[in-house]
Design a protein around this motif. Structure first.
Motif, PDB file in Angstrom:
ATOM      1  N   ALA A   1       0.837  -1.209   0.000  1.00 44.63           N
ATOM      2  CA  ALA A   1       0.000   0.000   0.000  1.00 44.63           C
ATOM      3  C   ALA A   1       0.867   1.253   0.000  1.00 44.63           C
ATOM      4  N   LYS A   2       0.436   2.247  -0.766  1.00 45.94           N
ATOM      5  CA  LYS A   2       1.154   3.516  -0.874  1.00 45.94           C
ATOM      6  C   LYS A   2       0.289   4.639  -0.301  1.00 45.94           C
ATOM      7  N   PRO A   3       0.916   5.757   0.078  1.00 47.39           N
ATOM      8  CA  PRO A   3       0.155   6.881   0.662  1.00 47.39           C
ATOM      9  C   PRO A   3      -0.558   7.734  -0.379  1.00 47.39           C
TER      10      PRO A   3
ATOM     11  N   ARG B   1       3.343  15.524   0.021  1.00 50.57           N
ATOM     12  CA  ARG B   1       2.775  14.455   0.859  1.00 50.57           C
ATOM     13  C   ARG B   1       3.767  13.946   1.900  1.00 50.57           C
ATOM     14  N   GLY B   2       4.973  14.482   1.875  1.00 51.05           N
ATOM     15  CA  GLY B   2       5.987  14.006   2.813  1.00 51.05           C
ATOM     16  C   GLY B   2       6.478  12.608   2.503  1.00 51.05           C
ATOM     17  N   VAL B   3       6.493  12.265   1.208  1.00 48.25           N
ATOM     18  CA  VAL B   3       6.878  10.924   0.772  1.00 48.25           C
ATOM     19  C   VAL B   3       8.192  11.000   0.003  1.00 48.25           C
ATOM     20  N   ASP B   4       9.113  10.101   0.320  1.00 55.65           N
ATOM     21  CA  ASP B   4      10.344   9.978  -0.452  1.00 55.65           C
ATOM     22  C   ASP B   4      10.001   9.228  -1.736  1.00 55.65           C
ATOM     23  N   TRP B   5      10.020   9.922  -2.881  1.00 58.81           N
ATOM     24  CA  TRP B   5       9.557   9.305  -4.131  1.00 58.81           C
ATOM     25  C   TRP B   5      10.420   8.128  -4.540  1.00 58.81           C
TER      26      TRP B   5
END
Length: 301
Positions: free
Chosen positions: A67-69, A133-137
């Motif tokens: 699952a991803k954010p 989103r604060g996500v490390d791509w």
């Protein structure tokens, strides 16, 4: 045969005559298919061994895309934004070229550059989306879950492994096209590569096919859309939907079946490795092989 038919100007040659005229293409195809069968056996052996020993991810599954954010709503938003950027970018350039009275032949390199530039801009847009989103791509698409060289090697193995089933799908698709009276034409960009007299256009198409398109399409389809749809509809439904969308966007009816099969292989390579580098490598090698053979036939026609 599709490569030969695209590059050979004379349309009155039979399949046997075209194959006889270009033995290097026949040899290359035979070698690739033979290596592909070996890779198929290797992957089946690895899969059966992992299933027997339960060598899998932490959640007990052989599939590694978790699952991803982001979700399906984000995919719909991204599609809308992508269409707006494309329409605005291409519309502006077409208007400028028309006002400048640039003819179609002279405008073609500019249009190809714009196509490449828009894809790069959209990729940076995705990076900004992840940042907000604060996500490390890089972590989000699995670039850090596996050593890069291993991921690239896996992509090479999956590329070879997809060739035998892809050849079977292509043959079946060609038979269906003939049965329904659909002309088995080449994709427009392949036809352009085979017939253009401009070295600039040929160079741009090669760069687009081998470098830009694989990174962009794998990021959008496998890296972004697929995980979101998988969360909502499960692995196989999401894989089917993304593969169908991938085939449809190429707007080429004779290629729908082979492109769908290719997309399925790209999705499975991402699932089994967990790194987007695998399908990117697989996609780039597939395009490079087709481009290389097409240029070879073109230069010897």
């Amino acid at each position: 045969m599709a490569i030969l038919a695209t590059a050979v100007v004379s349309g009155d040659l039979s399949d046997a005559e075209m194959l006889g005229r270009y033995p290097a293409v026949v040899t290359a195809g035979a070698v690739l298919l033979s290596l592909g069968l070996i890779c198929d056996l290797y992957l089946l052996f690895r899969l059966s061994r992992r299933m027997a020993t339960r060598e899998s991810t932490a959640n007990g599954s052989l599939l590694k895309i978790e699952a991803k954010p982001w979700g399906a709503n984000d995919v719909l938003f991204a599609i809308g934004a992508l269409l707006l950027v494309w329409m605005a970018g291409e519309g502006t350039v077409l208007l400028v070229l028309k006002l400048a009275h640039v003819d179609e032949v002279s405008a073609l390199p500019w249009l190809l550059l714009v196509e490449m530039f828009l894809r790069v801009v959209i990729l940076f847009g995705f990076v900004e989306f992840f940042r907000r989103r604060g996500v490390d791509w890089r972590q989000a698409v699995g670039l850090q879950c596996k050593p890069p060289l291993r991921a690239i090697a896996s992509g090479g193995i999956f590329f070879l492994a997809i060739l035998p089933p892809l050849a079977a799908v292509f043959a079946a698709s060609a038979a269906l096209c003939r049965a329904f009276g659909i002309e088995d034409t080449a994709q427009p960009i392949a036809d352009l590569l085979a017939t253009s007299n401009s070295s600039v256009v040929v160079g741009l198409i090669v760069a687009f096919a081998i470098a830009v398109a694989p990174v962009f399409e794998e990021f959008v389809f496998r890296g972004f859309a697929y995980p979101a749809l998988k969360q909502r509809w499960g692995t196989w439904r999401a894989l089917t939907l993304v593969s169908a969308a991938f085939a449809a966007i190429h707007l080429h009816v004779p290629s729908l079946g082979p492109l769908f099969a290719l997309a399925g292989g790209l999705g499975l390579s991402y699932e089994f490795t967990g790194s987007l580098l695998a399908p990117i490598t697989m996609h780039a090698l597939f395009n490079a092989t087709n481009v290389g053979m097409l240029l070879y036939v073109r230069s010897h026609s």
